[in-house]
Design an enzyme around this catalytic site. Structure first.
Site, mmCIF file in Angstrom:
data_model
loop_
_atom_site.group_PDB
_atom_site.id
_atom_site.type_symbol
_atom_site.label_atom_id
_atom_site.label_comp_id
_atom_site.label_asym_id
_atom_site.label_seq_id
_atom_site.Cartn_x
_atom_site.Cartn_y
_atom_site.Cartn_z
ATOM 1 N N ASP A 104 102.317 48.056 20.804
ATOM 2 C CA ASP A 104 101.681 48.655 22.006
ATOM 3 C C ASP A 104 100.892 49.673 21.540
ATOM 4 O OD1 ASP A 104 101.403 49.225 24.516
ATOM 5 O OD2 ASP A 104 103.475 49.704 24.760
ATOM 6 N N GLY A 105 99.460 49.363 21.434
ATOM 7 C CA GLY A 105 98.716 50.365 21.197
ATOM 8 C C GLY A 105 97.576 50.634 22.271
ATOM 9 N N LYS A 106 97.497 49.579 23.194
ATOM 10 C CA LYS A 106 96.582 49.766 24.376
ATOM 11 C C LYS A 106 95.148 50.102 23.647
ATOM 12 C CE LYS A 106 100.210 50.889 27.875
ATOM 13 N NZ LYS A 106 101.307 50.771 26.780
ATOM 14 N N ARG A 107 94.735 49.524 22.807
ATOM 15 C CA ARG A 107 93.533 49.772 22.291
ATOM 16 C C ARG A 107 92.214 49.404 23.277
ATOM 17 N NH1 ARG A 107 96.180 53.000 19.632
ATOM 18 N NH2 ARG A 107 96.185 53.040 17.429
#
Length: 311
Positions: A104-107
């Site tokens: 879960d990095g929401k890059r």
């Protein structure tokens, strides 16, 4: 495609849930912290080692009943490079135990920068003549609100490396509607337009299950929108945060699933990680078993409201 592998794990375990590994030092039993600090001191390295020990205990307790884990990068990055190493080791350990890993990095970026994010989290990098897999997750959460320029760099890696992405569509936070609920063009809402883009981006990554390698993040706190989007996005698999601590209930989740009991995986983090704190008279050394009991309760709660999984 990668999300076919996730769906296979869901069917194998009979469990459409993912355990979020978002550890804070406050969540970790004192005996684990004492062990880590004795070895490394009260340092970033000591804190990161405590995270890893905690995560390994959770993974050992959950790996046969929960199909996937979702470590959130921020909880590791806050402890510097030592925390990032703990993230790497957590991913490796979960995969060793047969779990599917969603980072879960929401890059969110474009062009070569997004290619670098994709290589880091889902792909490979070369150092002279040698090739390495930096983190090795199976899927990555991404922010698509920069448009196709931020998503297309991921699609080739998803195809070549059998990976998946989950694009933010209708997020679980209370203020999401300030932008996501606004009409745009011919679409009634911005989130519907983003969902339509997910369907389009996923056309070249279709899997055998009928779902593509491009999934969507849709919050459990918005049950009407979950139902709406499930009907509108027949080929887009959902990652559903917001169950438990954020207020989403199992009864509100049914609309995220299709008639075969698939179509979504529901995340819980604090309620699983901190289960031992809520159980009456639970010894902290029993934290992993308490998390297992909570994961089973969550599984049974959710599956009681959705169509039976067809294997």
């Amino acid at each position: 495609m990668s999300l076919d592998r996730l769906i296979a794990k869901i069917k194998e375990t009979g469990n459409p849930t993912v355990a979020g590994l978002d550890p804070k030092l406050d969540y970790i039993p004192s005996y684990i912290k004492e062990e880590a600090f004795k070895k490394y001191g009260e340092t970033l390295e000591g804190a990161a080692h405590a995270l890893l020990l905690f995560n390994k205990g959770l993974i050992d307790a959950l790996c046969d009943i929960v199909p996937a884990v979702k470590p959130q990068c921020a909880y590791y990055e806050m402890y510097g490079w030592q925390g990032v190493k703990a993230l790497y080791d957590t991913i490796a350990y979960a995969k060793e135990k047969g779990m599917y890993v969603i980072t879960d990095g929401k890059r969110n970026d474009i062009g070569t920068t997004m290619e670098a994010y994709a290589a880091a989290h889902l792909g490979e990098v070369k150092v002279n003549d040698k090739t390495f897999e930096p983190f090795g997750a199976d899927a990555l959460t991404v922010n698509g609100y920069l448009g196709s320029d931020g998503i297309k760099p991921l699609l080739n890696i998803c195809r070549e490396k059998d990976k998946g992405i989950f694009v933010l569509v209708k997020t679980s936070n209370p203020s999401s509607g300030e932008l996501q609920d606004k009409p745009i063009g011919d679409s009634p809402t911005l989130y519907r337009e983003m969902g339509a883009l997910c369907e389009s981006w996923g056309e070249e990554l279709m899997g055998e299950t009928g779902y593509s390698g491009v999934g969507a993040v849709v919050g459990a706190t918005y049950p009407d929108q979950l139902t709406e989007l499930r009907k509108a996005l027949p080929h887009t698999f959902f990652l559903v945060p917001g169950y438990g601590a954020q207020g989403g209930s199992a009864a509100n989740l049914a609309g995220a699933f299709d008639e075969n009991g698939i179509g979504a995986i529901v995340n819980a983090s604090r309620s699983i990680m901190c289960a031992y704190k809520k159980e009456e008279n639970c010894d902290e050394k029993d934290y992993a078993a308490a998390s297992r009991r909570e994961a089973i309760r969550m599984r049974d709660d959710i599956t009681s409201f959705i169509p039976a999984l067809k294997k």
